[in-house]
Design a protein around this motif. Structure first.
Motif, mmCIF file in Angstrom:
data_model
loop_
_atom_site.group_PDB
_atom_site.id
_atom_site.type_symbol
_atom_site.label_atom_id
_atom_site.label_comp_id
_atom_site.label_asym_id
_atom_site.label_seq_id
_atom_site.Cartn_x
_atom_site.Cartn_y
_atom_site.Cartn_z
ATOM 1 N N GLN A 60 -66.188 -18.781 19.246
ATOM 2 C CA GLN A 60 -66.424 -20.120 19.783
ATOM 3 C C GLN A 60 -67.349 -20.017 20.990
ATOM 4 O O GLN A 60 -67.144 -19.164 21.857
ATOM 5 C CB GLN A 60 -65.107 -20.761 20.218
ATOM 6 N N TYR A 132 -71.057 -27.392 21.383
ATOM 7 C CA TYR A 132 -69.903 -26.565 21.012
ATOM 8 C C TYR A 132 -70.094 -26.048 19.588
ATOM 9 O O TYR A 132 -70.368 -26.821 18.675
ATOM 10 C CB TYR A 132 -68.631 -27.401 21.133
ATOM 11 N N ILE A 139 -70.109 -28.315 16.332
ATOM 12 C CA ILE A 139 -68.961 -29.210 16.268
ATOM 13 C C ILE A 139 -69.306 -30.463 17.085
ATOM 14 O O ILE A 139 -69.449 -30.392 18.306
ATOM 15 C CB ILE A 139 -67.675 -28.549 16.825
ATOM 16 N N ASP A 141 -67.464 -33.235 17.299
ATOM 17 C CA ASP A 141 -66.264 -33.903 17.794
ATOM 18 C C ASP A 141 -66.049 -33.607 19.284
ATOM 19 O O ASP A 141 -65.756 -32.472 19.674
ATOM 20 C CB ASP A 141 -65.066 -33.425 16.972
ATOM 21 N N ASN A 143 -63.608 -34.529 21.198
ATOM 22 C CA ASN A 143 -62.221 -34.152 21.505
ATOM 23 C C ASN A 143 -62.017 -32.648 21.339
ATOM 24 O O ASN A 143 -61.374 -32.001 22.175
ATOM 25 C CB ASN A 143 -61.236 -34.924 20.617
ATOM 26 N N LYS A 144 -62.556 -32.085 20.264
ATOM 27 C CA LYS A 144 -62.449 -30.637 20.055
ATOM 28 C C LYS A 144 -63.207 -29.881 21.140
ATOM 29 O O LYS A 144 -62.759 -28.838 21.617
ATOM 30 C CB LYS A 144 -62.982 -30.262 18.666
ATOM 31 N N THR A 145 -64.350 -30.414 21.529
ATOM 32 C CA THR A 145 -65.134 -29.800 22.608
ATOM 33 C C THR A 145 -64.326 -29.796 23.899
ATOM 34 O O THR A 145 -64.253 -28.778 24.588
ATOM 35 C CB THR A 145 -66.464 -30.559 22.810
ATOM 36 N N ILE A 147 -61.066 -29.944 24.268
ATOM 37 C CA ILE A 147 -59.935 -29.018 24.135
ATOM 38 C C ILE A 147 -60.397 -27.587 24.399
ATOM 39 O O ILE A 147 -59.745 -26.829 25.124
ATOM 40 C CB ILE A 147 -59.267 -29.157 22.745
ATOM 41 N N PHE A 148 -61.543 -27.217 23.823
ATOM 42 C CA PHE A 148 -62.061 -25.864 24.057
ATOM 43 C C PHE A 148 -62.429 -25.674 25.530
ATOM 44 O O PHE A 148 -62.164 -24.619 26.111
ATOM 45 C CB PHE A 148 -63.262 -25.570 23.160
ATOM 46 N N SER A 151 -59.348 -24.959 27.478
ATOM 47 C CA SER A 151 -58.496 -23.843 27.024
ATOM 48 C C SER A 151 -58.592 -22.659 27.972
ATOM 49 O O SER A 151 -59.580 -22.485 28.673
ATOM 50 C CB SER A 151 -58.894 -23.408 25.604
#
Length: 157
Positions: A60, A132, A139, A141, A143-145, A147-148, A151
């Motif tokens: 990632q 991302y 990606i 999205d 929201n996924k970005t 979250i990463f 993290s």
């Protein structure tokens, strides 16, 4: 013998379908990436765009894509790209990982351009967007970005 020939034909057909689906999916991913980049480019004219690695974790990657008017902090190690007439400078800094260094070679056309004419100064407003990628797939999205980004992953991993 005819049964073996049928199995071989079926196997070959299956392989062709899988390969074409894989290529189609990859083209779709690149198309999404280019649509995202083109929207950013169309917003306002800037002198160049600066790419920089923000965070990595396994397969990632999070890159920054910033609109720039001044060369205020580019390192001596850069890669220069062109995308539809827009100058993109990938600031490599101290990066040694060849996978990162060559990451955007398949996305953008390499350019051999002298950037010494870019005015030096302090950028007062930075407009940077997140790019991302997971397994070199963009990606979209947010929201996924997010979250990463939040993290707990060592960015030097």
């Amino acid at each position: 013998m005819k049964e073996n020939l049928k199995k071989i034909k079926l196997g070959a057909l299956l392989c062709i379908l899988l390969l074409s689906f894989g290529c189609s999916a990859q083209n779709h991913q690149k198309e999404e990436f280019y649509n995202y980049i083109e929207k950013i480019i169309a917003e306002k004219k800037f002198v160049f765009f600066e790419l920089s690695l923000i965070k990595r974790c396994d397969s990632q990657y999070l890159f920054g894509f910033a609109k720039m008017d001044y060369n205020d902090n580019l390192s001596k190690r850069i890669k220069i790209y062109n995308y539809k007439g827009s100058l993109i400078i990938f600031d490599l800094g101290e990066e040694k990982d060849k996978q990162i260094i060559d990451f955007f070679d398949s996305f953008f056309e390499k350019a051999d351009q002298n950037i010494s004419n870019i005015e030096r100064g302090r950028q007062s407003i930075i407009d940077e967007r997140a790019l991302y990628f997971v397994d070199k797939r963009f990606i979209k999205d947010l929201n996924k970005t997010q979250i990463f980004m939040e993290s707990d992953c060592d960015k030097n991993k």
